[in-house]
Design an enzyme around this catalytic site. Structure first.
Site, PDB file in Angstrom:
ATOM      1  N   LYS A 114       0.871  -1.173  -0.027  1.00 40.73           N
ATOM      2  CA  LYS A 114       0.360   0.011   0.102  1.00 40.73           C
ATOM      3  C   LYS A 114       0.875   1.254   0.125  1.00 40.73           C
ATOM      4  O   LYS A 114       0.498   2.182  -0.548  1.00 40.73           O
ATOM      5  CB  LYS A 114      -0.990   0.017   1.188  1.00 40.73           C
ATOM      6  CG  LYS A 114      -2.116  -0.962   1.080  1.00 40.73           C
ATOM      7  CD  LYS A 114      -3.326  -0.952   1.907  1.00 40.73           C
ATOM      8  CE  LYS A 114      -4.213  -1.551   1.653  1.00 40.73           C
ATOM      9  NZ  LYS A 114      -5.419  -1.956   2.603  1.00 40.73           N
ATOM     10  N   LYS A 200      -5.056 -10.415  -6.526  1.00 36.95           N
ATOM     11  CA  LYS A 200      -6.325 -10.607  -5.611  1.00 36.95           C
ATOM     12  C   LYS A 200      -7.367  -9.906  -6.072  1.00 36.95           C
ATOM     13  O   LYS A 200      -7.353  -8.506  -6.272  1.00 36.95           O
ATOM     14  CB  LYS A 200      -5.711 -10.810  -4.230  1.00 36.95           C
ATOM     15  CG  LYS A 200      -5.948  -9.444  -3.476  1.00 36.95           C
ATOM     16  CD  LYS A 200      -5.861  -9.781  -1.812  1.00 36.95           C
ATOM     17  CE  LYS A 200      -5.797  -8.380  -1.419  1.00 36.95           C
ATOM     18  NZ  LYS A 200      -5.698  -7.972  -0.180  1.00 36.95           N
ATOM     19  N   LYS A 203     -11.253  -4.574  -3.508  1.00 35.63           N
ATOM     20  CA  LYS A 203     -12.088  -3.550  -3.731  1.00 35.63           C
ATOM     21  C   LYS A 203     -11.158  -2.188  -4.054  1.00 35.63           C
ATOM     22  O   LYS A 203     -11.710  -1.290  -4.689  1.00 35.63           O
ATOM     23  CB  LYS A 203     -12.582  -2.986  -2.278  1.00 35.63           C
ATOM     24  CG  LYS A 203     -12.854  -3.837  -1.302  1.00 35.63           C
ATOM     25  CD  LYS A 203     -13.631  -2.927   0.002  1.00 35.63           C
ATOM     26  CE  LYS A 203     -12.908  -4.060   1.105  1.00 35.63           C
ATOM     27  NZ  LYS A 203     -13.936  -4.258   2.304  1.00 35.63           N
TER      28      LYS A 203
HETATM   29  P1  TYM Z   1     -10.825  -6.678   4.321  1.00 33.84           P
HETATM   30  O1  TYM Z   1     -11.757  -5.658   4.659  1.00 33.84           O
HETATM   31  O2  TYM Z   1      -9.713  -6.334   3.154  1.00 33.84           O
HETATM   32  O3  TYM Z   1     -11.414  -8.095   4.022  1.00 33.84           O
HETATM   33  C1  TYM Z   1     -12.333  -8.859   4.790  1.00 33.84           C
HETATM   34  C2  TYM Z   1     -12.036 -10.347   4.803  1.00 33.84           C
HETATM   35  O4  TYM Z   1     -12.126 -10.596   3.131  1.00 33.84           O
HETATM   36  C3  TYM Z   1     -10.896 -11.444   3.043  1.00 33.84           C
HETATM   37  N1  TYM Z   1     -10.634 -11.156   1.548  1.00 33.84           N
HETATM   38  C4  TYM Z   1     -10.439 -12.009   0.752  1.00 33.84           C
HETATM   39  N2  TYM Z   1     -10.271 -13.493   0.844  1.00 33.84           N
HETATM   40  C5  TYM Z   1     -10.352 -14.024  -0.382  1.00 33.84           C
HETATM   41  N3  TYM Z   1     -10.035 -13.604  -1.386  1.00 33.84           N
HETATM   42  C6  TYM Z   1      -9.958 -12.169  -1.621  1.00 33.84           C
HETATM   43  N4  TYM Z   1      -9.635 -11.900  -2.741  1.00 33.84           N
HETATM   44  C7  TYM Z   1      -9.999 -11.508  -0.672  1.00 33.84           C
HETATM   45  N5  TYM Z   1     -10.018 -10.132  -0.335  1.00 33.84           N
HETATM   46  C8  TYM Z   1     -10.492  -9.917   0.779  1.00 33.84           C
HETATM   47  C9  TYM Z   1      -9.847 -10.575   3.820  1.00 33.84           C
HETATM   48  O5  TYM Z   1      -8.967 -11.936   4.086  1.00 33.84           O
HETATM   49  C10 TYM Z   1     -10.753 -10.625   5.297  1.00 33.84           C
HETATM   50  O6  TYM Z   1     -10.764 -11.833   5.868  1.00 33.84           O
HETATM   51  N6  TYM Z   1      -7.436  -5.847   7.881  1.00 33.84           N
HETATM   52  C11 TYM Z   1      -8.877  -6.664   7.607  1.00 33.84           C
HETATM   53  C12 TYM Z   1      -9.967  -6.188   8.466  1.00 33.84           C
HETATM   54  C13 TYM Z   1      -9.595  -6.347   9.997  1.00 33.84           C
HETATM   55  C14 TYM Z   1      -9.437  -7.598  10.681  1.00 33.84           C
HETATM   56  C15 TYM Z   1      -9.072  -7.415  11.981  1.00 33.84           C
HETATM   57  C16 TYM Z   1      -9.742  -9.050  10.129  1.00 33.84           C
HETATM   58  C17 TYM Z   1      -9.345  -5.486  11.000  1.00 33.84           C
HETATM   59  N7  TYM Z   1      -9.276  -5.928  12.018  1.00 33.84           N
HETATM   60  C18 TYM Z   1      -9.024  -8.364  12.914  1.00 33.84           C
HETATM   61  C19 TYM Z   1      -9.486  -9.992  11.194  1.00 33.84           C
HETATM   62  C20 TYM Z   1      -9.061  -9.741  12.558  1.00 33.84           C
HETATM   63  C21 TYM Z   1      -9.199  -6.135   6.155  1.00 33.84           C
HETATM   64  O7  TYM Z   1      -8.568  -5.135   5.749  1.00 33.84           O
HETATM   65  O8  TYM Z   1      -9.987  -7.105   5.551  1.00 33.84           O
END
Ligand code: TYM
Length: 338
Positions: A114, A200, A203
């Site tokens: 990022k 991947k 968004k």
């Molecule tokens: P975020 O908002 O980017 O994504 C949410 C969840 O979706 C999964 N994910 C995917 N899985 C498979 N293939 C993909 N292309 C894909 N894109 C997204 C992510 O792995 C995630 O599980 N930092 C985290 C949010 C967060 C969090 C936490 C997660 C904040 N605190 C504590 C677990 C525990 C995030 O930005 O996810």
């Protein structure tokens, strides 16, 4: 079992989020019974680590709440809330910041990706983002954290922080934090972009054609699948034939995850057929899978007060749950509170 996970309320919920994480949240919620508790949250505090529009964040937080409920997260069984209503997350992040090491954060691939070449110009929040993520799970003594593959490194960091904090500030027989385990079922751990099998689904991809959103209508889904990048070869009958064909492998993986089949079964059914036959079948499966969720999402969006109430009730429960661990962390550090 303490199941804890979060999602950033930026943009739309897409197929990668759904198959990689949210579907597993719902499965765990449905299976957990009296064996524990699930806590799921909107990571709105994480969302301010990058430039954002406040009015939009407010709107997308409610939309993501509706999307999660539409996917099957049940606020009467799971605790569903947004971080901003539970100040313990930000407080614990600060307490853990004395333990987390610059070198650990510098190694995070998400930070490197990022920030790119402009590290000096990034917010401090983007750099310390994984410490807040550690606080999110350690606060509730999480044992299982259902996420996609891209979050694995952040959870390993959470374990390192917990381990060091326990070593430095707690006795061996009374640790302050539980070491959380990531829960990443292999079937859909990494859903790839429809435009590029090496990136991947995300968004933040500027191309709308790269992802399928929960809010896409049937025509849009069919169009995106038909335009998905592929190669001219027909599908093989054996999985080995998909090596070095990342786009084809991704589409087969999505089909398998939605149909609840093994990938080998999908290629054995479609082997020898071209994408002209496979893509419409995949598109229909997607439309069929998302239609009930989309309908429920639209209904839920009609009643914003009900969504506010879900978050308020979830936050009250989360605040209560977080208190013992937060208190223990303050005490262990020798901090005296009023
Ligand atoms: P975020 O908002 O980017 O994504 C949410 C969840 O979706 C999964 N994910 C995917 N899985 C498979 N293939 C993909 N292309 C894909 N894109 C997204 C992510 O792995 C995630 O599980 N930092 C985290 C949010 C967060 C969090 C936490 C997660 C904040 N605190 C504590 C677990 C525990 C995030 O930005 O996810």
């Amino acid at each position: 079992m303490q199941v804890v996970s979060g999602i950033q309320p930026t943009g739309n919920l897409h197929l990668g989020n759904y198959l990689g994480a949210i579907r597993n949240w719902v499965k765990m919620q449905d299976d957990i019974g009296d064996d524990g508790q699930c806590l799921f949250f909107l990571a709105d505090l994480h969302a301010i680590s990058q430039p954002h529009d406040p009015a939009e964040l407010k709107r997308t937080t409610l939309e993501m709440t509706a999307a999660l409920v539409a996917c099957g997260v049940d606020p009467s069984r799971s605790i569903l809330f947004n971080q901003a209503q539970v100040p313990a997350h930000a407080e614990l992040q600060w307490l853990l910041s004395g333990t987390a090491r610059m070198g650990w954060l510098n190694r995070m691939t998400q930070w490197k990706d990022k920030a790119g070449k402009n590290r000096e110009g990034q917010s401090i929040a983007l750099f310390t983002y994984p410490v807040l993520q550690a606080a999110d799970v350690l606060l509730y003594q999480a044992t299982h954290v259902p996420v996609g593959e891209d979050q694995k490194q952040h959870l390993e960091l959470a374990r390192d922080i917990a381990q060091k904090f326990n070593n430095d500030f707690a006795s061996e027989d009374a640790p302050i934090f539980t070491l959380p385990d990531p829960y990443i079922p292999p079937e859909a751990a990494r859903i790839m972009s429809l435009r590029d099998g090496s990136a991947k689904m995300s968004k933040s991809d500027p191309s709308e054609m790269s992802r399928i959103n929960l809010t896409d209508d049937a025509d849009t889904i069919m169009k995106k699948v038909k335009k998905a990048k592929t190669d001219p070869e027909p599908l093989p009958s054996e999985l080995e034939g998909l090596e070095d064909r990342p786009e084809a492998l991704n589409l087969v993986g999505i089909y398998a995850a939605l149909a609840g089949q093994e990938k080998s079964q999908v290629v054995s059914d479609f082997g020898g057929q071209g994408f002209g036959a496979f893509k419409p079948a995949l598109g229909e499966l997607l439309v069929e899978s998302f239609a009930p969720i989309t309908e429920r999402f639209r209904e839920l969006m009609q009643d914003r007060e009900a969504l506010d109430a879900i978050l308020a009730q979830g936050a009250a429960k989360a605040r209560e749950k977080s208190t013992p661990t937060l208190d223990a962390a303050y005490k262990a550090l020798g901090l005296v509170r009023g």
